[in-house]
Write an enzyme that holds these catalytic residues in place. Sequence first.
Site, mmCIF file in Angstrom:
data_model
loop_
_atom_site.group_PDB
_atom_site.id
_atom_site.type_symbol
_atom_site.label_atom_id
_atom_site.label_comp_id
_atom_site.label_asym_id
_atom_site.label_seq_id
_atom_site.Cartn_x
_atom_site.Cartn_y
_atom_site.Cartn_z
ATOM 1 N N ARG A 246 1.212 -1.387 0.116
ATOM 2 C CA ARG A 246 0.642 -0.045 -0.068
ATOM 3 C C ARG A 246 1.006 1.566 0.055
ATOM 4 N NH1 ARG A 246 -4.119 -0.102 4.690
ATOM 5 N NH2 ARG A 246 -5.206 -1.056 3.484
ATOM 6 N N LYS B 103 -5.547 3.084 14.021
ATOM 7 C CA LYS B 103 -5.336 4.206 12.058
ATOM 8 C C LYS B 103 -6.581 5.115 12.452
ATOM 9 C CE LYS B 103 -8.811 2.519 9.407
ATOM 10 N NZ LYS B 103 -9.265 1.503 9.018
ATOM 11 N N GLY C 20 -17.160 -6.434 2.266
ATOM 12 C CA GLY C 20 -16.789 -7.641 2.677
ATOM 13 C C GLY C 20 -16.908 -8.365 3.861
ATOM 14 N N CYS D 275 -13.887 -0.772 5.178
ATOM 15 C CA CYS D 275 -13.495 -0.042 4.084
ATOM 16 C C CYS D 275 -14.561 0.149 2.927
ATOM 17 C CB CYS D 275 -12.988 -1.726 3.414
ATOM 18 S SG CYS D 275 -12.090 -1.824 4.959
#
Length: 518
Positions: free
Chosen positions: A70, A185, A438, A443
């Site tokens: 990423r 995060k 999912g 996300c």
Amino acid sequence: MGRSCRCCLEGAVANPIEKIKDEKPGLAVRAELIEFARLGWEAISKGDLERLKWVGWFFRKKTPGRWMVRLRVPGGILSSEQLRVVGGILAEFSDVKQLDITTRQNLEMRGLRIEDSVAIQERLEAVGLTTVQSGMDNVRNIVGSPVAGIDPDELIDVRPLVQQIQDLITEGGRGSFAFSNLPRKFNISITGDRENSAHAEINDIGFIPARRDGRIGFNVLVGGVLNSQRATPALSLDAFVLPEQVAPLCGAILRIYSDHGPREARTRARLIYLLEDWGISKFRAAVEDDLGFVLPPAAHEEFIDYDKRDHVGVWPQKQAGYCFVGLHVPIGRLWAHQALEAADLAEVYGRSEVRLTVEQSFLIPYVAEEKLEALLAEPLLAVFSPEPNPLLRGLVSCTGAQFCNLAIIETKERALKLTHVLASELDLPQPVRIHWSGCPNSCGQPQIGDIGLIGTRTKVAGQSVDAVDILMGGQVGREARFGEVVREGVPCDELPAVLKALLIEHFGAEERPVALAS
Ligand code: SRM
Ligand code: SF4
């Protein structure tokens, strides 16, 4: 800031990631990449597999030995040279040669080997790209307006501010030990446009343009979160900052979050829990204390007064004679050769720049009007269309079970297939934003879709099958709000019929007449 051992906090029971960080800081693996590359992935300890996310290297359990890498692309802005290097890395080193545009205007490269990491990192760094602090307990990619500096109606060009925040939190891309041991995060967004293009409400800090005493600055939102535990829109900090105060404010909030944010349970380690524990007044006072000055209250004149655009299609720029062309990338996925082609197009038709959007697509700015026709005739635009079908246009999907360690269901391919089926059967008067995730981690931002789908499992005839919870009513832009669950545990096999009915009932879709065989 700077307490070194979180395990020793009085009364605290450290969660496993805090223990890993206490043993060795996540960022420390940056200096060890050479050794990991030499030893190979099978020799890497569990702790280091986690720590490697601090430098953007994500071990994928579904494809052991083939990693996701990423990047950080502040504000989604990339030079064609940078995109060419990314495409080149994938072409040379990846088995699948896949590149995903993420919901944070960012890029994820797939199918890479840690054994090649040194060469890969060198190539990225040579063109000013970094992967540092793009995962785990760090500030994630800074989201900004994808049309900063080119939008005819913008109030302030946020590009320098996005870069200042990125430089602050990553120490200019070298990696910051000061800002890489957060409780969890952390998401920051900033826009200078009138349409809330960076989704302020779903970020831990969201800056919205506002005017006070004749100067444009920003009102500040804090504590937005989407995850499996909760979806809470950001709250007003009741503060206004001038552009030069944006990065210092981020620094102050991050220091307070780092020092006082909850660390006991990962599920409760986000900023919102500190805000709820302290209340906004105490938090704001602590921020002012750190900054050393008093923040004025939020300005009354706040600018979210336009409907949000997805920037797909041809749009005029503020620079006379130029337009930007937004190309739709189905499910945000492209292949190495397409990345290289996109870089070529940006050079031939634009000013060697592409911009990624939170809708997982990209745009080419600075296309001179006289070059537009030729650009629209390029073969890549048959794949990445500026005029996609309205259902395809609004499709956003997270990574899902193909690569994601946490997925409950497969998303990207399923979403694409289903959208093509629905698009062949229905005519839509306008795009409908269907966001797939999912699993409940969100996300794919299902709470802000017109329709949101969250992967789950259900039982059909005693068998466990892939299913989704369906949300509706999410809105972005000036009256942003989160969608709510309207149906739970709908088996994925039933989705074509269920979505078709929802689209007809709520979004004006009409069935296409069935062509009769002659
Ligand atoms: Fe995410 C974890 C992918 C945006 C909330 N997310 C993951 C992991 C790393 C799980 C894993 O290790 O497999 C996924 C990597 C899969 C892969 O191989 O790609 C993953 N998240 C993504 C991306 C790629 C989805 C996409 O297809 O676009 C997005 C990358 C953004 C980026 O460039 O940095 C992505 N993730 C988001 C967002 C949306 C956003 O930021 O606007 C959210 C919700 C917003 C928020 O955080 O409040 C989000 N991801 C999560 C969470 C839940 C966090 C929490 O507070 O509990 C997890 C799970 C975790 O961190 O433990 C997660
Ligand atoms: Fe993976 Fe779940 Fe995030 Fe999708 S929402 S990428 S399945 S963690």
